[in-house]
Design a protein around this motif. Structure first.
Motif, PDB file in Angstrom:
ATOM      1  N   ASP A  43      -2.129  -3.687  -4.064  1.00  0.00           N
ATOM      2  CA  ASP A  43      -3.014  -3.478  -2.920  1.00  0.00           C
ATOM      3  C   ASP A  43      -2.422  -2.490  -1.913  1.00  0.00           C
ATOM      4  O   ASP A  43      -2.478  -2.702  -0.699  1.00  0.00           O
ATOM      5  N   ASP A  44      -1.855  -1.377  -2.421  1.00  0.00           N
ATOM      6  CA  ASP A  44      -1.320  -0.347  -1.544  1.00  0.00           C
ATOM      7  C   ASP A  44      -2.469   0.259  -0.738  1.00  0.00           C
ATOM      8  O   ASP A  44      -3.609   0.317  -1.209  1.00  0.00           O
ATOM      9  N   VAL A  45      -2.168   0.711   0.480  1.00  0.00           N
ATOM     10  CA  VAL A  45      -3.222   1.214   1.356  1.00  0.00           C
ATOM     11  C   VAL A  45      -2.717   2.430   2.138  1.00  0.00           C
ATOM     12  O   VAL A  45      -1.529   2.542   2.445  1.00  0.00           O
ATOM     13  N   CYS A  46      -3.637   3.342   2.424  1.00  0.00           N
ATOM     14  CA  CYS A  46      -3.314   4.555   3.177  1.00  0.00           C
ATOM     15  C   CYS A  46      -3.190   4.239   4.666  1.00  0.00           C
ATOM     16  O   CYS A  46      -3.970   3.459   5.217  1.00  0.00           O
ATOM     17  N   LYS A  47      -2.201   4.886   5.300  1.00  0.00           N
ATOM     18  CA  LYS A  47      -2.024   4.779   6.748  1.00  0.00           C
ATOM     19  C   LYS A  47      -1.310   6.040   7.219  1.00  0.00           C
ATOM     20  O   LYS A  47      -0.308   6.440   6.633  1.00  0.00           O
ATOM     21  N   ASP A  48      -1.854   6.664   8.254  1.00  0.00           N
ATOM     22  CA  ASP A  48      -1.276   7.876   8.834  1.00  0.00           C
ATOM     23  C   ASP A  48      -1.064   8.978   7.798  1.00  0.00           C
ATOM     24  O   ASP A  48      -0.088   9.729   7.853  1.00  0.00           O
ATOM     25  N   VAL A 100      -4.720  11.580  -1.536  1.00  0.00           N
ATOM     26  CA  VAL A 100      -5.818  10.608  -1.523  1.00  0.00           C
ATOM     27  C   VAL A 100      -5.933   9.911  -0.179  1.00  0.00           C
ATOM     28  O   VAL A 100      -6.941   9.250   0.085  1.00  0.00           O
ATOM     29  N   CYS A 101      -4.932  10.068   0.672  1.00  0.00           N
ATOM     30  CA  CYS A 101      -4.952   9.403   1.978  1.00  0.00           C
ATOM     31  C   CYS A 101      -5.563  10.271   3.068  1.00  0.00           C
ATOM     32  O   CYS A 101      -5.447   9.963   4.254  1.00  0.00           O
ATOM     33  N   CYS A 130       0.627   6.913   1.642  1.00  0.00           N
ATOM     34  CA  CYS A 130       0.345   5.686   0.904  1.00  0.00           C
ATOM     35  C   CYS A 130       1.466   4.697   1.204  1.00  0.00           C
ATOM     36  O   CYS A 130       2.637   4.984   0.966  1.00  0.00           O
ATOM     37  N   ASN A 131       1.088   3.548   1.741  1.00  0.00           N
ATOM     38  CA  ASN A 131       2.061   2.533   2.121  1.00  0.00           C
ATOM     39  C   ASN A 131       2.027   1.375   1.138  1.00  0.00           C
ATOM     40  O   ASN A 131       0.953   0.963   0.680  1.00  0.00           O
ATOM     41  N   ALA A 132       3.213   0.853   0.842  1.00  0.00           N
ATOM     42  CA  ALA A 132       3.341  -0.260  -0.098  1.00  0.00           C
ATOM     43  C   ALA A 132       2.527  -1.448   0.400  1.00  0.00           C
ATOM     44  O   ALA A 132       2.509  -1.757   1.587  1.00  0.00           O
ATOM     45  N   GLY A 133       1.892  -2.107  -0.552  1.00  0.00           N
ATOM     46  CA  GLY A 133       1.101  -3.286  -0.234  1.00  0.00           C
ATOM     47  C   GLY A 133       1.904  -4.560  -0.437  1.00  0.00           C
ATOM     48  O   GLY A 133       3.080  -4.639  -0.062  1.00  0.00           O
ATOM     49  N   ILE A 134       1.294  -5.510  -1.072  1.00  0.00           N
ATOM     50  CA  ILE A 134       1.887  -6.828  -1.280  1.00  0.00           C
ATOM     51  C   ILE A 134       2.908  -6.755  -2.413  1.00  0.00           C
ATOM     52  O   ILE A 134       2.606  -6.247  -3.486  1.00  0.00           O
ATOM     53  N   PRO A 135       4.128  -7.289  -2.181  1.00  0.00           N
ATOM     54  CA  PRO A 135       5.120  -7.282  -3.270  1.00  0.00           C
ATOM     55  C   PRO A 135       4.635  -8.116  -4.456  1.00  0.00           C
ATOM     56  O   PRO A 135       4.035  -9.173  -4.292  1.00  0.00           O
ATOM     57  N   LEU A 136       4.888  -7.615  -5.644  1.00  0.00           N
ATOM     58  CA  LEU A 136       4.520  -8.307  -6.868  1.00  0.00           C
ATOM     59  C   LEU A 136       5.406  -9.544  -7.024  1.00  0.00           C
ATOM     60  O   LEU A 136       6.617  -9.467  -6.863  1.00  0.00           O
ATOM     61  N   VAL A 137       4.788 -10.691  -7.298  1.00  0.00           N
ATOM     62  CA  VAL A 137       5.543 -11.931  -7.484  1.00  0.00           C
ATOM     63  C   VAL A 137       5.995 -11.988  -8.937  1.00  0.00           C
ATOM     64  O   VAL A 137       5.182 -12.046  -9.852  1.00  0.00           O
ATOM     65  N   CYS A 138       7.309 -11.980  -9.143  1.00  0.00           N
ATOM     66  CA  CYS A 138       7.860 -11.969 -10.500  1.00  0.00           C
ATOM     67  C   CYS A 138       8.515 -13.299 -10.875  1.00  0.00           C
ATOM     68  O   CYS A 138       9.172 -13.391 -11.906  1.00  0.00           O
ATOM     69  N   ASP A 139       8.359 -14.317 -10.068  1.00  0.00           N
ATOM     70  CA  ASP A 139       8.986 -15.615 -10.345  1.00  0.00           C
ATOM     71  C   ASP A 139       8.254 -16.288 -11.505  1.00  0.00           C
ATOM     72  O   ASP A 139       7.097 -16.662 -11.391  1.00  0.00           O
ATOM     73  N   ASP A 140       8.969 -16.451 -12.634  1.00  0.00           N
ATOM     74  CA  ASP A 140       8.356 -17.119 -13.788  1.00  0.00           C
ATOM     75  C   ASP A 140       8.642 -18.622 -13.771  1.00  0.00           C
ATOM     76  O   ASP A 140       8.329 -19.328 -14.730  1.00  0.00           O
ATOM     77  N   GLU A 141       9.216 -19.115 -12.671  1.00  0.00           N
ATOM     78  CA  GLU A 141       9.516 -20.534 -12.474  1.00  0.00           C
ATOM     79  C   GLU A 141      10.420 -21.085 -13.568  1.00  0.00           C
ATOM     80  O   GLU A 141      10.403 -22.275 -13.866  1.00  0.00           O
ATOM     81  N   ASN A 142      11.215 -20.244 -14.155  1.00  0.00           N
ATOM     82  CA  ASN A 142      12.178 -20.639 -15.169  1.00  0.00           C
ATOM     83  C   ASN A 142      13.569 -20.472 -14.568  1.00  0.00           C
ATOM     84  O   ASN A 142      14.001 -19.350 -14.313  1.00  0.00           O
ATOM     85  N   PRO A 143      14.291 -21.586 -14.326  1.00  0.00           N
ATOM     86  CA  PRO A 143      15.619 -21.451 -13.730  1.00  0.00           C
ATOM     87  C   PRO A 143      16.616 -20.745 -14.648  1.00  0.00           C
ATOM     88  O   PRO A 143      17.690 -20.358 -14.207  1.00  0.00           O
TER      89      PRO A 143
END
Length: 186
Positions: free
Chosen positions: A102-107, A72-73, A110-123
């Motif tokens: 938001d992974d995106v094609c380069k060269d 696809v790239c 497929c390059n990884a995009g923004i890391p998924l935020v998994c912080d549920d703010e529960n200590p």
């Protein structure tokens, strides 16, 4: 006329129209060339077709070349002179890791995009991300605070901060009355 033998010699008639799509023959009775259409394989000089074949005296394009690299790239196309071309693009893609967005094609990859935020703010949970399933929240037994000065050391249990034992505010005096305020303590 052959001077030595006195016989007539005839030059052979060459029948060649330089067309692969005709069978060239000389009719011995009429003494003329004939060009019969055939259906042999040929090359239409277009690199984007294969299995070209003769029809009605001309080379006809065969099967269009399938220019698909499954990536696809790349933008897949065909140039009639050079054949398949695969041009890198910068389109959206999926790197197969649900821990990125938001992974995106380069060269061409497929390059990884923004890391998924998994912080549920529960200590009381240890937060992580599994590339196959996504966010994971595992209950822990860490120390925590319930924001009350009236309870002792709190500990996480089952993903929640459990209140510790009540703080002893007894000053062993009859006056004044002893009490505890969650914001300030005894």
């Amino acid at each position: 006329c052959d001077q030595a033998t006195g016989e007539c010699q005839h030059a052979a008639v060459v029948c060649n129209d330089n067309n692969i799509c005709t069978d060239d023959v000389c009719d011995p009775v009429a003494g003329e060339c004939q060009y019969a259409n055939n259906t042999v394989g040929c090359n239409d000089s277009n690199a984007c077709t294969s299995n070209d074949i003769c029809a009605d005296g001309a080379c006809v394009a065969g099967i269009p070349l399938a220019c698909n690299d499954g990536n696809v790239c790349t933008d897949d196309s065909c140039d009639p002179v050079t054949g398949c071309t695969f041009t890198n693009n910068t389109g959206a893609c999926n790197d197969g890791n649900v821990c990125t967005t938001d992974d995106v094609c380069k060269d061409g990859d497929c390059n990884a995009g923004i890391p998924l935020v998994c912080d549920d703010e529960n200590p009381c949970s240890d937060d992580s991300c599994d590339p196959a399933t996504g966010c994971v929240h595992v209950a822990n037994t860490d120390p925590c605070t319930d924001e009350s000065a009236c309870t002792g050391p709190e500990v996480c249990n089952g993903g929640a901060c459990l209140p510790g034992p009540a703080v002893d505010c007894d000053d062993n005096a009859d006056c004044p009355d002893d009490s505890c305020e969650p914001a300030t303590g005894c």
